[in-house]
Design an enzyme around this catalytic site. Structure first.
Site, PDB file in Angstrom:
ATOM      1  N   SER A 195       0.758  -1.205  -0.005  1.00 32.74           N
ATOM      2  CA  SER A 195      -0.049  -0.112   0.138  1.00 32.74           C
ATOM      3  C   SER A 195       0.848   1.275  -0.119  1.00 32.74           C
ATOM      4  CB  SER A 195      -0.784  -0.068   1.172  1.00 32.74           C
ATOM      5  OG  SER A 195      -1.385   1.248   1.411  1.00 32.74           O
ATOM      6  N   TYR A 255      -0.611  -0.959   9.970  1.00 28.78           N
ATOM      7  CA  TYR A 255      -0.861  -1.308   8.401  1.00 28.78           C
ATOM      8  C   TYR A 255       0.382  -0.938   7.580  1.00 28.78           C
ATOM      9  CZ  TYR A 255      -3.719  -0.957   4.033  1.00 28.78           C
ATOM     10  OH  TYR A 255      -4.226  -1.378   2.672  1.00 28.78           O
ATOM     11  N   LYS A 297       2.528  -3.695   5.330  1.00 36.33           N
ATOM     12  CA  LYS A 297       2.591  -3.474   3.919  1.00 36.33           C
ATOM     13  C   LYS A 297       3.930  -3.461   3.329  1.00 36.33           C
ATOM     14  CE  LYS A 297      -1.746  -3.879   2.703  1.00 36.33           C
ATOM     15  NZ  LYS A 297      -2.170  -5.176   1.996  1.00 36.33           N
TER      16      LYS A 297
HETATM   17  P1  NAI Z   1     -11.866  -5.155   0.547  1.00 32.96           P
HETATM   18  O1  NAI Z   1     -12.140  -5.123   2.254  1.00 32.96           O
HETATM   19  O2  NAI Z   1     -12.958  -5.256  -0.250  1.00 32.96           O
HETATM   20  O3  NAI Z   1     -11.083  -6.769   0.493  1.00 32.96           O
HETATM   21  C1  NAI Z   1     -10.254  -7.399   1.457  1.00 32.96           C
HETATM   22  C2  NAI Z   1     -10.973  -8.841   1.415  1.00 32.96           C
HETATM   23  O4  NAI Z   1      -9.984  -9.497   2.517  1.00 32.96           O
HETATM   24  C3  NAI Z   1     -12.168  -9.009   2.207  1.00 32.96           C
HETATM   25  O5  NAI Z   1     -13.202  -9.440   1.197  1.00 32.96           O
HETATM   26  C4  NAI Z   1     -11.932  -9.755   3.385  1.00 32.96           C
HETATM   27  O6  NAI Z   1     -13.411 -10.464   3.733  1.00 32.96           O
HETATM   28  C5  NAI Z   1     -10.991 -10.640   3.191  1.00 32.96           C
HETATM   29  N1  NAI Z   1     -10.145 -11.030   4.323  1.00 32.96           N
HETATM   30  C6  NAI Z   1      -9.836 -10.457   5.541  1.00 32.96           C
HETATM   31  N2  NAI Z   1      -9.308 -11.015   6.268  1.00 32.96           N
HETATM   32  C7  NAI Z   1      -9.231 -12.046   5.671  1.00 32.96           C
HETATM   33  C8  NAI Z   1      -8.332 -13.423   6.091  1.00 32.96           C
HETATM   34  N3  NAI Z   1      -7.991 -13.520   7.404  1.00 32.96           N
HETATM   35  N4  NAI Z   1      -8.328 -14.391   5.367  1.00 32.96           N
HETATM   36  C9  NAI Z   1      -8.981 -14.324   4.130  1.00 32.96           C
HETATM   37  N5  NAI Z   1      -9.611 -13.279   3.385  1.00 32.96           N
HETATM   38  C10 NAI Z   1      -9.809 -12.379   4.538  1.00 32.96           C
HETATM   39  O7  NAI Z   1     -10.890  -4.201   0.556  1.00 32.96           O
HETATM   40  P2  NAI Z   1      -9.709  -4.001  -0.891  1.00 32.96           P
HETATM   41  O8  NAI Z   1      -9.610  -2.470  -0.965  1.00 32.96           O
HETATM   42  O9  NAI Z   1     -10.305  -4.671  -1.915  1.00 32.96           O
HETATM   43  O10 NAI Z   1      -8.436  -4.412  -0.223  1.00 32.96           O
HETATM   44  C11 NAI Z   1      -7.645  -5.388  -1.125  1.00 32.96           C
HETATM   45  C12 NAI Z   1      -6.173  -5.483  -0.671  1.00 32.96           C
HETATM   46  O11 NAI Z   1      -5.646  -4.288  -1.217  1.00 32.96           O
HETATM   47  C13 NAI Z   1      -5.997  -5.235   0.831  1.00 32.96           C
HETATM   48  O12 NAI Z   1      -4.647  -5.930   1.019  1.00 32.96           O
HETATM   49  C14 NAI Z   1      -5.570  -3.881   0.888  1.00 32.96           C
HETATM   50  O13 NAI Z   1      -4.957  -3.482   2.233  1.00 32.96           O
HETATM   51  C15 NAI Z   1      -5.016  -3.361  -0.236  1.00 32.96           C
HETATM   52  N6  NAI Z   1      -5.157  -1.770  -0.451  1.00 32.96           N
HETATM   53  C16 NAI Z   1      -6.224  -1.386  -1.032  1.00 32.96           C
HETATM   54  C17 NAI Z   1      -6.262  -0.109  -1.236  1.00 32.96           C
HETATM   55  C18 NAI Z   1      -7.504   0.636  -1.800  1.00 32.96           C
HETATM   56  O14 NAI Z   1      -7.300   1.910  -2.452  1.00 32.96           O
HETATM   57  N7  NAI Z   1      -8.601  -0.139  -1.752  1.00 32.96           N
HETATM   58  C19 NAI Z   1      -5.135   0.674  -1.020  1.00 32.96           C
HETATM   59  C20 NAI Z   1      -3.964   0.092  -0.772  1.00 32.96           C
HETATM   60  C21 NAI Z   1      -4.003  -1.422  -0.425  1.00 32.96           C
END
Ligand code: NAI
Length: 306
Positions: A153, A166, A170
């Site tokens: 991130s 976080y 990351k």
């Molecule tokens: P999101 O919350 O929609 O997706 C994350 C998913 O991971 C969720 O569906 C959740 O249920 C699942 N999850 C959480 N803990 C888990 C575990 N222990 N085992 C299996 N699944 C688990 O959010 P998003 O934004 O799609 O995030 C995806 C990745 O991108 C994350 O790693 C986030 O930190 C990273 N990220 C996202 C950014 C953004 O702008 N959306 C910015 C920088 C990083």
């Protein structure tokens, strides 16, 4: 233009039950991959669990004519990581691609952060990526092929207020990927890092005016390319969001060298600090050996000058 295809390939996407991961799973399946849609379910802070999220994406892939299985294991334990990889092997016989994407948020300012909110975030992002990738790496070594993508991130790489837990997790993934890239190189295994920007449940309250342009689907093309057979890049970091794609890198400045092994006092460092910091002529080391080479060259340069 030839299409990027994943026929015969098996991909694991963690956290694929929503947000960015869902778009990766859908796109890889559309391109012929058989996909493990892993998602523990639950809330954005990591509390709760359930099969609904992973199931809905598996159903979506099936309805579009693709092949996928659901996995509800948490990435955050060695047993969970092993079970996710076993799901791929049991259903499809191999693992070619691992996209470590699962994530949670527990934002607090550093002064207020409790140990449980550090542990929870490190467990999912950093340790979770270890626990899924290690059993997959062993299989990939045997087969002589693999593609890893780790989700970092910009909050860690560049810094963001209120996210020490976080950000540390990351940035830790950058170190993990860099070492994995070196260890995997002779086995046909690549490893890269993505810093995405997208409107998801993790970010919708934070993005303000930019939210409208930051569809998760805008990140997906870079992900599909990086984990494809066509892409041989490794040990790199990319930023993607809203249709913009860019490379992020860790550079090393030429710095200031007095002489090999020279005793330098703090005042000399003070007097040369702008030269030490000057980015002109920087390199992007591909490993620790590249920095050592740069240091030896600087020592030789000083010997010649002296
Ligand atoms: P999101 O919350 O929609 O997706 C994350 C998913 O991971 C969720 O569906 C959740 O249920 C699942 N999850 C959480 N803990 C888990 C575990 N222990 N085992 C299996 N699944 C688990 O959010 P998003 O934004 O799609 O995030 C995806 C990745 O991108 C994350 O790693 C986030 O930190 C990273 N990220 C996202 C950014 C953004 O702008 N959306 C910015 C920088 C990083």
């Amino acid at each position: 233009m030839s299409e990027i295809r994943f026929d015969g390939r098996v991909a694991i996407v963690t956290g694929a039950g929503g947000g960015l991961g869902r778009t990766y799973a859908l796109d890889l399946a559309r391109r012929g991959a058989r996909v493990v849609v892993n998602d523990k379910g639950g809330a954005a802070d990591g509390t709760g669990a359930g099969p609904r999220m992973a199931d809905s994406v598996v159903k979506e892939i099936g309805q579009a004519g693709g092949i996928a299985v659901a996995s509800y294991d948490s990435v955050s334990t060695p047993q969970g990581g092993a079970a996710i990889v076993k799901t791929a092997v049991d259903a499809f016989g191999r693992v070619d691609v691992v996209i470590n994407n699962a994530g949670i948020l527990r934002d607090k300012t550093f002064a207020k952060l409790e140990p449980e909110n550090l542990d929870a975030v490190l467990d999912v992002h950093l340790k979770g990526a270890f626990f899924v990738s290690q059993p997959a790496f062993r299989l990939m070594k045997e087969q002589g092929y693999g593609r890893f993508l780790f989700t970092a991130s910009n909050a860690g790489i560049f810094g963001n207020f209120g996210q020490t837990n976080y950000g540390a997790a990351k940035m830790g993934l950058v170190g993990l990927s860099n070492v994995l890239a070196l260890e995997g190189a002779k086995h046909g295994i690549t490893s890269n890092v993505l810093a995405p920007m997208a409107r998801t449940r993790l970010t919708e309250s934070l993005l303000g005016a930019a939210a409208a342009t930051l569809e998760p689907e805008c990140v997906t093309p870079l992900v599909a390319y990086l984990v494809s057979e066509e892409c041989h890049l490794s040990h790199e970091i990319f930023s993607a969001g809203g249709g913009r794609f860019a490379r992020i890198f860790v550079g090393l400045t030429p710095g200031w060298t007095k002489a090999a092994g020279a005793k330098v006092d703090a005042e000399e460092v003070r007097d040369h600090i702008e030269q030490i910091r000057d980015p002109r002529g920087y390199i992007v080391p591909g490993s620790i050996a590249d920095e050592m080479k740069a240091a030896l060259e600087a020592f030789r340069g000083q010997q010649r000058a002296g």
